[in-house]
Design a protein around this motif. Sequence first.
Motif, PDB file in Angstrom:
ATOM      1  N   SER A 140      42.594  41.644  31.690  1.00 13.54           N
ATOM      2  CA  SER A 140      41.914  41.036  32.829  1.00 13.54           C
ATOM      3  C   SER A 140      42.688  39.842  33.384  1.00 13.54           C
ATOM      4  O   SER A 140      42.764  39.652  34.593  1.00 13.54           O
ATOM      5  CB  SER A 140      40.508  40.606  32.425  1.00 13.54           C
ATOM      6  OG  SER A 140      40.570  39.694  31.351  1.00 13.54           O
ATOM      7  N   ARG A 141      43.271  39.040  32.527  1.00 11.74           N
ATOM      8  CA  ARG A 141      43.996  37.852  32.995  1.00 11.74           C
ATOM      9  C   ARG A 141      45.339  38.196  33.624  1.00 11.74           C
ATOM     10  O   ARG A 141      45.785  37.532  34.543  1.00 11.74           O
ATOM     11  CB  ARG A 141      44.216  36.879  31.849  1.00 11.74           C
ATOM     12  CG  ARG A 141      42.943  36.213  31.439  1.00 11.74           C
ATOM     13  CD  ARG A 141      43.193  35.167  30.402  1.00 11.74           C
ATOM     14  NE  ARG A 141      41.923  34.566  30.024  1.00 11.74           N
ATOM     15  CZ  ARG A 141      41.784  33.723  29.040  1.00 11.74           C
ATOM     16  NH1 ARG A 141      42.830  33.367  28.329  1.00 11.74           N
ATOM     17  NH2 ARG A 141      40.609  33.227  28.753  1.00 11.74           N
ATOM     18  N   THR A 142      45.998  39.203  33.124  1.00 12.88           N
ATOM     19  CA  THR A 142      47.314  39.574  33.646  1.00 12.88           C
ATOM     20  C   THR A 142      47.226  40.587  34.782  1.00 12.88           C
ATOM     21  O   THR A 142      48.240  40.942  35.366  1.00 12.88           O
ATOM     22  CB  THR A 142      48.190  40.150  32.528  1.00 12.88           C
ATOM     23  OG1 THR A 142      47.523  41.253  31.934  1.00 12.88           O
ATOM     24  CG2 THR A 142      48.497  39.101  31.488  1.00 12.88           C
TER      25      THR A 142
END
Length: 98
Positions: free
Chosen positions: A45-47
């Motif tokens: 989700s963050r990348t």
Amino acid sequence: MAGKRQAAVAASGSWTDPDGVRAPAGEVHAWLAGTNQTLCGLALSRTRLLRFPHVPWEEIIPESGGWADRVQRVCPRCDAAVRRRPRAHRWTRTSPRP
């Protein structure tokens, strides 16, 4: 003991092949379905990595030719995690000291 799970692909980009199927592009990482991170520890989700559960990891290796048409980089940490070498020999002492 649980069976060995098949690693799928998470990639930084995608393209559509002539048959209309999404394929990975750019940098690719190994990912296990049901988790929210790659095998090298990146959070999906963050990348903002895209998931490709229909593409097995073995098919994106450039030598395989399968889905590797637009793959630019294969994560070496994920590759090492997926393709672990079998232990050929255990260490044994052949000539022990007295």
